[in-house]
Design a protein around this motif. Structure first.
Motif, PDB file in Angstrom:
ATOM      1  N   UNK A 133      18.102 -85.771   8.333  1.00 43.26           N
ATOM      2  CA  UNK A 133      19.086 -86.795   7.969  1.00 43.26           C
ATOM      3  C   UNK A 133      19.621 -86.608   6.553  1.00 43.26           C
ATOM      4  N   UNK A 134      19.451 -85.428   6.010  1.00 44.39           N
ATOM      5  CA  UNK A 134      20.035 -85.139   4.700  1.00 44.39           C
ATOM      6  C   UNK A 134      21.516 -84.837   4.854  1.00 44.39           C
ATOM      7  N   UNK A 135      22.260 -85.148   3.819  1.00 44.96           N
ATOM      8  CA  UNK A 135      23.621 -84.640   3.737  1.00 44.96           C
ATOM      9  C   UNK A 135      23.504 -83.390   2.876  1.00 44.96           C
ATOM     10  N   UNK A 136      23.617 -82.217   3.494  1.00 38.99           N
ATOM     11  CA  UNK A 136      23.392 -80.967   2.769  1.00 38.99           C
ATOM     12  C   UNK A 136      24.630 -80.640   1.928  1.00 38.99           C
ATOM     13  N   UNK A 137      24.415 -80.379   0.645  1.00 38.29           N
ATOM     14  CA  UNK A 137      25.559 -80.144  -0.254  1.00 38.29           C
ATOM     15  C   UNK A 137      25.675 -78.714  -0.756  1.00 38.29           C
ATOM     16  N   UNK A 141      21.004 -77.615  11.500  1.00 34.50           N
ATOM     17  CA  UNK A 141      19.771 -78.062  12.117  1.00 34.50           C
ATOM     18  C   UNK A 141      18.946 -78.905  11.130  1.00 34.50           C
ATOM     19  N   UNK A 142      18.883 -78.412   9.866  1.00 37.68           N
ATOM     20  CA  UNK A 142      18.176 -79.145   8.817  1.00 37.68           C
ATOM     21  C   UNK A 142      18.765 -80.541   8.639  1.00 37.68           C
ATOM     22  N   UNK A 143      20.090 -80.600   8.586  1.00 42.26           N
ATOM     23  CA  UNK A 143      20.775 -81.876   8.377  1.00 42.26           C
ATOM     24  C   UNK A 143      20.422 -82.835   9.512  1.00 42.26           C
ATOM     25  N   UNK A 144      20.408 -82.299  10.738  1.00 35.57           N
ATOM     26  CA  UNK A 144      20.110 -83.121  11.904  1.00 35.57           C
ATOM     27  C   UNK A 144      18.663 -83.614  11.860  1.00 35.57           C
ATOM     28  N   UNK A 145      17.741 -82.696  11.552  1.00 41.60           N
ATOM     29  CA  UNK A 145      16.320 -83.045  11.586  1.00 41.60           C
ATOM     30  C   UNK A 145      15.864 -83.914  10.425  1.00 41.60           C
TER      31      UNK A 145
END
Ligand SMILES: [Zn+2]
Ligand SMILES: [Zn+2]
Ligand SMILES: [Zn+2]
Length: 145
Positions: free
Chosen positions: A117-121, A111-115
């Motif tokens: 636009x981060x690429x979560x690593x 959800x964070x990635x979607x909201x």
């Protein structure tokens, strides 16, 4: 396979030479209690330079044979662990650390990635509380009546 064999094998498998200094750092790590600081390793890695100890600790962390634990007082501790991705349950009173592998953050991360636009690593999660023996100790100390 012992923990020390796992560490040596992972180093070699990833193309890292097990030099005498690295071996001394690994030996120092194996002589520590269940969790320890870089200073503990420095103290016990005889004749190994500070930079080498730090680099070796970083390498072992990257190879997932050592993990980091953020203690309740803000100090960073290390632990020998070859179990892959996991988190820690930390007792605030006695400093006991337990591993747990349940990692229920996938939907949050997606959800964070979607909201954003981060690429979560990656992520870091420690849970703090009081272990059962500390809770029993505490309840025994409470005056009755
Ligand atoms: Zn761990
Ligand atoms: Zn405790
Ligand atoms: Zn996780």
């Amino acid at each position: 396979m012992s923990d020390i064999e796992i560490i040596i094998e992972r180093l070699e498998m990833r193309g890292h030479r097990v030099t005498a200094s690295r071996r001394r750092v690994v030996d120092a790590i194996m002589s520590q209690p269940s969790h320890f600081t870089v200073d503990d390793v420095l103290r016990d890695s005889r004749q190994v330079g500070r930079a080498t100890v730090f680099r070796t600790m970083k390498l072992l962390t990257d190879l997932n044979v050592v993990c980091r634990v953020l203690m309740d007082d803000g100090t960073l501790h290390y632990r020998v662990s070859a179990r892959g991705h996991h988190h820690h349950l930390v007792c605030r009173d006695c400093g006991r650390v337990e591993d747990f592998a349940t990692c229920d953050v996938t939907s949050l991360v997606n959800e964070l990635a979607k909201n954003t636009q981060y690429e979560i690593e990656g992520h870091w999660l420690e849970i703090y509380g009081r272990c059962q023996s500390c809770r029993i100790l505490k309840s025994e100390r409470v005056p009755v009546g």
